[in-house]
Design a protein around this motif. Structure first.
Motif, PDB file in Angstrom:
ATOM      1  N   GLN A 182       0.818  -1.214   0.000  1.00 38.65           N
ATOM      2  CA  GLN A 182       0.000   0.000   0.000  1.00 38.65           C
ATOM      3  C   GLN A 182       0.855   1.269   0.000  1.00 38.65           C
ATOM      4  N   ARG A 224       2.517   4.027  -1.846  1.00 36.69           N
ATOM      5  CA  ARG A 224       2.446   4.637  -3.171  1.00 36.69           C
ATOM      6  C   ARG A 224       3.831   4.998  -3.695  1.00 36.69           C
ATOM      7  N   GLN A 282       1.965  -4.212  -7.016  1.00 35.94           N
ATOM      8  CA  GLN A 282       0.915  -3.212  -7.176  1.00 35.94           C
ATOM      9  C   GLN A 282       0.320  -3.255  -8.578  1.00 35.94           C
TER      10      GLN A 282
END
Length: 389
Positions: A244, A246, A269
């Motif tokens: 998670q 970014r 991702q």
């Protein structure tokens, strides 16, 4: 006659701790009290290490270090001067170690030397700093966090937690180099409950300093522990831990992680965003739907380089499954998605590019287009078989 005859030698540190815990012992570290470097060399020990005298036993190759004291002489974990004279006692050497549970020694006759009551802390399952010198070396926070991931039933002593927080607020942790952070992080990820490592770093306020881009929350923590329970590889566990985050590329660059780990974080991702493309939902225009999805699936297989690295693609499916496992009511649906992607991958790999090339007239570009079209057709056919009735 043994080369250690007449030397005052002790097994120290982790080997003693693990023996008392009933765990398998790894490499043994030894401390020699009352000897000089010249004496060790005369006995056949091979000197190693630049900062202080450490020697390799001529037969066993185990490390023997002269008992030493240290004094803070600069900032960071390298800012120390060492004294290793024959006058340094075992107790002085043990006191400079990080935690009480690592500050025990065994004499050659089996007697336990435990001036800081490390055995009591073992029984209480407590991590406690050996002395206030703990604050002088920021690496000790990383080691403490890693130990928390390994010894999952140990708690952090309150005064030790405060010392760690003081180190962060004083800027001492700012001196940690990325390579050392990654070394401890990678070892912690491979322990039983890696989430505890991040929890300790978070509780001590060090996490934002050493991994500023990391986005950590209870969902990621559960997924990371699941990756350990499933005995996934280090790159896979790293991918889960950053699932998670970014700014995963910036964090991987900051930590100078191996390229494989950075790739797993990036591709986790990518695949996570695309996993829901399979299996296909019912569609009134099934054929058009199949071709559209097949194109997207092919692009996914290409961007993840699954033709050259199919084993990695399968690993990544397992990584993404870990990140979604917390929603137990949807687990079977997620497993079905993974199975669908695995079927498609197998169809993709089964296309005989050589045979297509031999049947295609034209230059290299024409052959490349034909091979890609054959793979697209294979994927579409596979999707047709796994699409809901």
């Amino acid at each position: 006659m043994s080369v250690t005859d007449g030397l005052d030698v002790y097994v120290v540190g982790g080997a003693v701790r693990d023996e008392l815990l009933g765990l398998p012992q790894g490499d043994r570290d030894w401390v020699v009290v009352g000897a000089s470097p010249q004496e060790m060399i005369r006995r056949g020990f091979q000197p190693v290490g630049d900062d202080f005298p450490v020697f390799l036993h001529p037969q066993t190759k185990e490390e023997y270090a002269l008992a030493r004291t240290e004094r803070k002489a600069g900032r960071g974990y390298k800012g120390f001067t060492f004294h290793t004279g024959p006058d340094v006692t075992l107790e002085e050497d043990l006191k400079r170690r990080d935690l009480t549970i690592n500050a025990m020694a065994r004499r050659s006759d089996g007697t336990l030397v435990d001036p800081l009551r490390g055995r009591d802390d073992l029984e209480r399952r407590v991590f406690r700093h050996a002395s206030d010198a703990f604050t002088e070396d920021p690496v000790r926070i990383l080691r403490l966090a890693r130990f928390a991931a390994r010894f999952t039933d140990f708690a952090l002593a309150g005064d030790t937690l405060q010392l760690c927080r003081d180190m962060v607020s004083s800027g001492e942790v700012d001196a940690l180099v990325p390579e050392r952070v990654w070394k401890e992080m990678s070892r912690g990820l491979m322990n039983e409950k890696p989430s505890r490592m991040f929890a300790v770093l978070q509780d001590t306020n060090a996490l934002a300093v050493v991994m500023p881009q990391l986005e950590w929350n209870p969902e990621v923590a559960r997924a990371t522990d699941l990756s350990a329970a499933r005995i996934l590889s280090l790159p896979s566990r790293y991918g889960v831990a950053l699932s998670q985050t970014r700014e995963h590329a910036a964090l991987s660059t900051h930590l100078k992680v191996p390229a494989e780990c950075a790739d797993y974080a990036r591709l986790t991702q990518v695949l996570s965003e695309r996993l829901d493309m399979l299996p296909l939902p019912p569609s009134p225009t099934q054929q058009a739907h199949l071709l559209s999805r097949a194109q997207y699936v092919l692009e996914t297989l290409e961007v993840t380089d699954s033709l050259r690295k199919p084993a990695r693609f399968r690993d990544l499916l397992g990584v993404v499954l870990c990140t979604r496992h917390s929603a137990a009511e949807n687990l079977q649906a997620e497993i079905t998605r993974v199975e669908s992607w695995t079927e498609v991958l197998d169809c993709y790999l089964q296309v005989d590019a050589g045979a297509v090339a031999r049947q295609t007239e034209g230059g290299a570009n024409r052959i490349k287009e034909a091979v890609r079209a054959a793979r697209l057709d294979a994927i579409a056919a596979c999707l047709g078989k796994i699409a809901p009735g």
